[in-house]
Write a protein that holds these residues in place. Structure first.
Motif, mmCIF file in Angstrom:
data_model
loop_
_atom_site.group_PDB
_atom_site.id
_atom_site.type_symbol
_atom_site.label_atom_id
_atom_site.label_comp_id
_atom_site.label_asym_id
_atom_site.label_seq_id
_atom_site.Cartn_x
_atom_site.Cartn_y
_atom_site.Cartn_z
ATOM 1 N N GLU A 1 26.126 56.274 -60.343
ATOM 2 C CA GLU A 1 27.049 55.395 -59.995
ATOM 3 C C GLU A 1 26.892 54.627 -58.698
ATOM 4 N N PHE A 2 26.821 53.360 -58.816
ATOM 5 C CA PHE A 2 26.696 52.676 -57.578
ATOM 6 C C PHE A 2 28.042 52.226 -57.007
ATOM 7 N N LYS A 3 28.376 52.510 -55.686
ATOM 8 C CA LYS A 3 29.562 52.060 -55.006
ATOM 9 C C LYS A 3 29.275 51.327 -53.954
ATOM 10 N N GLN A 4 30.292 50.207 -53.686
ATOM 11 C CA GLN A 4 30.131 49.218 -52.458
ATOM 12 C C GLN A 4 30.419 49.997 -50.930
ATOM 13 N N SER A 5 30.894 50.859 -51.146
ATOM 14 C CA SER A 5 31.232 51.814 -49.781
ATOM 15 C C SER A 5 30.104 52.637 -49.378
ATOM 16 N N ASP A 6 30.190 52.824 -48.144
ATOM 17 C CA ASP A 6 29.160 53.872 -47.528
ATOM 18 C C ASP A 6 29.950 55.222 -47.681
ATOM 19 N N ASN A 7 31.051 55.576 -48.017
ATOM 20 C CA ASN A 7 31.685 56.716 -48.425
ATOM 21 C C ASN A 7 31.180 57.449 -49.555
ATOM 22 N N LEU A 8 30.784 58.419 -49.232
ATOM 23 C CA LEU A 8 30.125 59.323 -50.644
ATOM 24 C C LEU A 8 31.239 60.492 -50.981
ATOM 25 N N ASN A 9 32.001 60.476 -50.570
ATOM 26 C CA ASN A 9 33.292 61.138 -51.193
ATOM 27 C C ASN A 9 33.742 60.758 -52.360
ATOM 28 N N ALA B 1 37.254 57.751 -59.118
ATOM 29 C CA ALA B 1 35.585 57.821 -59.533
ATOM 30 C C ALA B 1 35.192 59.075 -59.916
ATOM 31 N N LYS B 2 35.956 60.049 -59.977
ATOM 32 C CA LYS B 2 35.418 61.704 -60.528
ATOM 33 C C LYS B 2 35.684 61.344 -62.073
ATOM 34 N N MET B 3 36.887 60.864 -62.246
ATOM 35 C CA MET B 3 37.368 60.476 -63.935
ATOM 36 C C MET B 3 36.369 59.594 -64.309
ATOM 37 N N GLN B 4 36.190 58.634 -63.684
ATOM 38 C CA GLN B 4 35.233 57.689 -64.252
ATOM 39 C C GLN B 4 33.749 58.137 -64.592
ATOM 40 N N LEU B 5 33.121 58.881 -63.697
ATOM 41 C CA LEU B 5 31.866 59.504 -63.780
ATOM 42 C C LEU B 5 32.076 60.523 -64.926
ATOM 43 N N LEU B 6 32.999 61.491 -64.974
ATOM 44 C CA LEU B 6 33.299 62.442 -65.952
ATOM 45 C C LEU B 6 33.388 61.759 -67.341
#
Length: 116
Positions: A19-27, A32-37
């Motif tokens: 998953e690509f996110k616009q933010s530099d924050n990789l937490n 986001a976790k539910m989306q990826l799951l």
């Protein structure tokens, strides 16, 4: 629920969601976790291969971080989806900040009158 996975690696023994996110924050936030799951579960079902990890990548600098998936993660996803369905079935909606960023990714987008 609907969505489009940004990238999927299909290997011999596994699938890996990226998953690509616009933010530099990789937490990994809860959302986001539910989306990826959810993507991982569907990819695993589609390709009949386990998905044991996901990758979060900053689209600004292509820095990335790998997150392992554990069996209890899918159990939590199932509970969240069930809770969302109950909210929709009962006509109860979560409090909304109604900001453009929040509304842009909201799963209740098609039901809510509170967005900008």
């Amino acid at each position: 629920m609907c969505g489009v996975c940004d990238m999927l690696f299909v290997g011999v023994d596994e699938v890996v969601v990226l998953e690509f996110k616009q933010s530099d924050n990789l937490n990994l936030s809860n959302g986001a976790k539910m989306q990826l799951l959810a993507y991982a579960k569907m990819a695993s079902k589609t390709y009949a291969k386990p998905c044991k990890r996901v990758i979060l990548c900053s689209s600004n600098h292509l820095k990335h971080k790998v997150f392992n998936i554990f069996p209890n993660d899918f159990a939590r996803l199932k509970r969240v989806v069930k809770d969302m369905k109950n909210l929709l079935d009962n006509g109860v909606f979560p409090n909304s900040s109604a900001s453009l960023n929040a509304c842009n990714q909201c799963e209740f987008f098609n039901y809510c009158d509170d967005r900008e």
